[in-house]
Design an enzyme around this catalytic site. Sequence first.
Site, PDB file in Angstrom:
ATOM      1  N   GLY A  71       0.836  -1.205   0.000  1.00 23.26           N
ATOM      2  CA  GLY A  71       0.000   0.000   0.000  1.00 23.26           C
ATOM      3  C   GLY A  71       0.862   1.243   0.000  1.00 23.26           C
ATOM      4  N   VAL A 130       1.896   3.196   6.463  1.00 21.80           N
ATOM      5  CA  VAL A 130       1.048   4.018   7.327  1.00 21.80           C
ATOM      6  C   VAL A 130       0.696   3.268   8.605  1.00 21.80           C
ATOM      7  CG1 VAL A 130       0.024   5.376   5.456  1.00 21.80           C
ATOM      8  CG2 VAL A 130      -1.119   3.281   6.207  1.00 21.80           C
ATOM      9  N   ASP A 131       0.889   1.947   8.615  1.00 22.40           N
ATOM     10  CA  ASP A 131       0.503   1.150   9.785  1.00 22.40           C
ATOM     11  C   ASP A 131       1.475   1.286  10.948  1.00 22.40           C
ATOM     12  OD1 ASP A 131      -1.776   0.216   8.544  1.00 22.40           O
ATOM     13  OD2 ASP A 131      -0.744  -1.499   7.658  1.00 22.40           O
ATOM     14  N   MET A 170      -7.813   3.348   9.109  1.00 20.02           N
ATOM     15  CA  MET A 170      -7.111   2.118   8.777  1.00 20.02           C
ATOM     16  C   MET A 170      -6.358   1.551   9.986  1.00 20.02           C
ATOM     17  SD  MET A 170      -5.662   2.879   4.956  1.00 20.02           S
ATOM     18  CE  MET A 170      -6.631   2.387   3.527  1.00 20.02           C
ATOM     19  N   TYR A 214      -8.633   5.438   1.493  1.00 22.30           N
ATOM     20  CA  TYR A 214      -7.402   5.906   0.826  1.00 22.30           C
ATOM     21  C   TYR A 214      -7.112   7.389   1.069  1.00 22.30           C
ATOM     22  CZ  TYR A 214      -6.705   1.615  -1.960  1.00 22.30           C
ATOM     23  OH  TYR A 214      -6.454   0.335  -2.371  1.00 22.30           O
ATOM     24  N   LEU A 215      -8.161   8.174   1.384  1.00 19.88           N
ATOM     25  CA  LEU A 215      -7.907   9.601   1.576  1.00 19.88           C
ATOM     26  C   LEU A 215      -6.851   9.823   2.657  1.00 19.88           C
ATOM     27  CD1 LEU A 215     -11.447  11.288   1.382  1.00 19.88           C
ATOM     28  CD2 LEU A 215     -10.035  10.382  -0.453  1.00 19.88           C
ATOM     29  N   GLN A 216      -6.879   9.000   3.709  1.00 25.24           N
ATOM     30  CA  GLN A 216      -5.948   9.211   4.822  1.00 25.24           C
ATOM     31  C   GLN A 216      -4.503   8.914   4.458  1.00 25.24           C
ATOM     32  OE1 GLN A 216      -6.705   6.005   8.083  1.00 25.24           O
ATOM     33  NE2 GLN A 216      -8.093   5.515   6.409  1.00 25.24           N
TER      34      GLN A 216
END
Lengths: 420, 420
Positions: B12, B142-143, B189, B296-298
């Site tokens: 991602g 991002v995680d 997420m 997905y915006l984040q």
Amino acid sequence: MKKNAFYAQSGGVTSVINASACGVIEAARKHKDKINKVYAGRNGILGALIEDMTDTSRETSKTIAQLLHTPGGVFGSARFKLQDLRKNKDEYHRLIQVFKKHNIGYFFYNGGGDSMDTAHKVSLIGKKVGFPIVCIGIPKTVDNDLPFTDTCPGFGSAAKYIAVSTKEAGLDVASMAKTSTKVFILEVMGRHAGWLAAAGGLANETRKKAPQIILFPEIPFDKKEFLKEVNKSVKNNGYCVIVVSEGAKNKKGKFLAEIGTTDAFGHSQLGGVAINIADIIKNNLGYKYHYAIADYLQRSARHISSKTDVEQAYQVGKKAVELALEGRNSVMPTIIRKNDSPYKWTTGYIELNKVANKERMMPRKFISTDGFHITAACRRYMVPLINGEDYPPYKNGIPITAKLKNIPVDRMLKEKFMIK
Amino acid sequence: MKKNAFYAQSGGVTSVINASACGVIEAARKHKDKINKVYAGRNGILGALIEDMTDTSRETSKTIAQLLHTPGGVFGSARFKLQDLRKNKDEYHRLIQVFKKHNIGYFFYNGGGDSMDTAHKVSLIGKKVGFPIVCIGIPKTVDNDLPFTDTCPGFGSAAKYIAVSTKEAGLDVASMAKTSTKVFILEVMGRHAGWLAAAGGLANETRKKAPQIILFPEIPFDKKEFLKEVNKSVKNNGYCVIVVSEGAKNKKGKFLAEIGTTDAFGHSQLGGVAINIADIIKNNLGYKYHYAIADYLQRSARHISSKTDVEQAYQVGKKAVELALEGRNSVMPTIIRKNDSPYKWTTGYIELNKVANKERMMPRKFISTDGFHITAACRRYMVPLINGEDYPPYKNGIPITAKLKNIPVDRMLKEKFMIK
């Protein structure tokens, strides 16, 4: 004796409605010879009905200036429509009673079509009972559906949020599409008109890039044509980004958001139109998809507000005070476009009885012939409205917003008013 | 003869993965004595397997600099995990074959835990077959779940997006609550860990303001306690904002997103956890709610990226090249925290075999005792990561992003490789 002013916010809030409040309060402070204090209604018109007001004269000029970059409605808004004059005069008479007691001579009402109607009715009842009250409506709505004004403050910023988000998410999906997500759906507001959905079309200058498809409330959803278009985009571009209005409808006029599904317990499904569109794609084309639902984020995203919008929101607030002091009554300030590019505009005004309860729909010529995108005419209209950035100040990574003292105005009426 | 380098993006994407690409390419260009060209794999590792690469040396320095503010993965990413070495050597041998033909001596792989594992395996097979290849993993997710690094590039920006959006939407709901929406739910997420949900907690410094509740994957969902907490917030604050992780689970370990519902046709419901939480509130408390799903915006919201994150993403890219040139192999650059406030950090490195396939979970001490919010320790850790703004340039109201020429590298292998 100098009169006080009453200001209230109504309906769904925006990222710039407080900028209009700032315009009203700062303009009033510059005319202390004519306007004594500005009282703010707490929770919109309810604040007047139940005599729940705060005294903005107790706020520092710094706090008032911070309203320019504070989203939401700092005084509280309300979804509350006064009843028809003929059906229920009590509410109107109560307003006059409160205004009399607090020496209020100016009524500034910041909202959409319903609010313009209310402001108009207050002016009528004022005349009828012989109480002089100057009523000015101040336009506000992300829906952009007020007539006689080039645009409504609040719209440009929500439009910019949608355009920017569509571009960003489009780049994300494009990079994932080879092995993973091929379709991305962004659901946006606009129950009655496609103004906000159209804003998604500003993300890129060509349909080869996101969004490839926009679903408007104005164009009845044609499943077959839609699926054909999705497939075409995936085949040609590798992916497909869809911006869908919450107001998209089928050919029978039923909202797509309401179609189809109930859960295992027989509840109607709560999901919205994005989910139903995703379902249609999954069941017919089998592409991996993602969807986002912007909801309140789009109308509160002050961090990405358009500079044009912030400026216009402020100016209609300021203009409202100027109109009142010029002796206009029952009018709404408007934005008048002088030129597309470079965008030039000025403020004007229109009578409230002309504005009240009228919706401005998006012209068909703003939608492409196939119904799935916007036209050059739409771009010409809309680009200036999302232009420019107006960033709030930050502390510790988070935007700084106004913190009001919200000191209440002493209640002066003995009788409590019961809201029906 | 000088060696070329291979760079690819995996998994991602984020709003700053291209900033790492920028760091790699700019650093390589500064060491032309040692690194000839940087070839980018199209769609991640697939680009190497099927010999589909672009030559970044054909891009101008201006274009490469624009990668700093371009979200998504400009070379294409892939969700594709190489198989186990013992099960399928073909893929690894193919990589070596491609690297040999194109004189590639450096392998830079930009991704999460799986990608670190891949980079490690490539280095092993290189050694085994006697082909010298320097393998460096570049952290991205991002995680925030990679171990041995203070944070993972991509996380800080997504965290800032969530914190800012939560604050803004919180102000919106607060102003609507008297007569309309009382509960707002933001789904974020983080399938396995609550790092992103925790970021919502940075919106305000007190639980009196949004968010009043955070639902973490780490804390089993307790419906009764949750409803009590929602009710308490509505009673005390007038409204309740909930940030919920897509990874939130019930006591049996089942995702809340998957609970309950199938539609009228027996399909399992597509809606996620936000919708199920909304349903629980509707059925038990009856409050009017709204929900947003950031999706997905984040992770693509480059317009609100954290300055710290952009800088760190760039620096790990640059460091990867420096480590390679120092003769390190099979390592990953890391961020080392020197001080919380003011935040001071530097880069270091860790061996890939230590990082590969390990997840860093959020410490329990970052979650409040009642399980519904973050602690001061969490704030101390997280505030520096969302700090600072780093705005992209705009044209016509829309962010400017890099437009690459993406000139392909000539194919040199006769045999085509079939992806299994």
